[in-house]
Design a protein around this motif. Structure first.
Motif: not given
Length: 186
Positions: A158-180
């Motif tokens: 999730a953090i790698s998606h958040e810190t990518a350039n450009p950011k992959r916010e949707w992918s990060a959010k999906q990873k966090w939702r897999e957790i929580f």
């Protein structure tokens, strides 16, 4: 031990209350019936625990209580064999010396990542921890370390998606939702 009615109240948001009769002790603690394993009497002392959590939360920029709530969402999503008091106890211990404890909500990706790693590193041989405030024994209900490791790895993704350039916010959010689950992030 008599027959005690336990009332269970389940809310749509996953919160569950079990209502049982208690007896107040002179010390301010409570004695309650536990119907598991043939029945017994247990003692709990939540007031000093609540105070300890609130006090630490206040000195950690109000990061402790939200972390505990997030980890309860993780517990539900992943069916982790861990009780709420043990989550609170571990989060309390973790955040005491954590480098980002006084940061804003923007740091929750790192806070969660590092807490998962910290939980994963807890000894699987450890049987109990000491609750904040009351110092009572909090026993584990099973091994939570493996699921903490899995979610640590997911948090890295999730953090790698958040810190990518450009950011992959949707992918990060999906990873966090897999957790929580869908509770966090909103």
């Amino acid at each position: 031990m008599g027959n005690w009615a336990v009332i269970v109240i389940n809310f749509d948001d996953g919160v569950r209350f079990e209502v049982v009769p208690v007896f107040t002790n002179q010390s301010g603690s409570y004695t309650y019936p536990d119907s598991n394993n043939g029945g017994s009497w247990k003692t709990t002392n939540p007031r000093p625990e609540i105070k300890a959590i609130k006090d630490r939360n206040a000195i950690c920029n109000n990061n402790l209580i939200p972390l505990c709530r997030m980890m309860r969402a993780w517990k539900r999503k992943w069916d982790v064999p861990i009780g709420g008091l043990l989550i609170d106890t571990l989060a309390y211990q973790f955040i005491e010396n954590y480098e980002h404890r006084d940061k804003s909500y923007v740091y929750y990706d790192y806070i969660c990542r590092d807490f998962f790693r910290w939980m994963a590193d807890q000894s699987s041989e450890q049987m109990y921890w000491r609750a904040p405030g009351s110092d009572q024994y909090v026993y584990g209900k099973g091994l939570f370390q493996y699921k903490a490791t899995r979610c640590y790895n997911k948090s890295l993704e999730a953090i790698s998606h958040e810190t990518a350039n450009p950011k992959r916010e949707w992918s990060a959010k999906q990873k966090w939702r897999e957790i929580f689950g869908t509770t966090f992030p909103d």
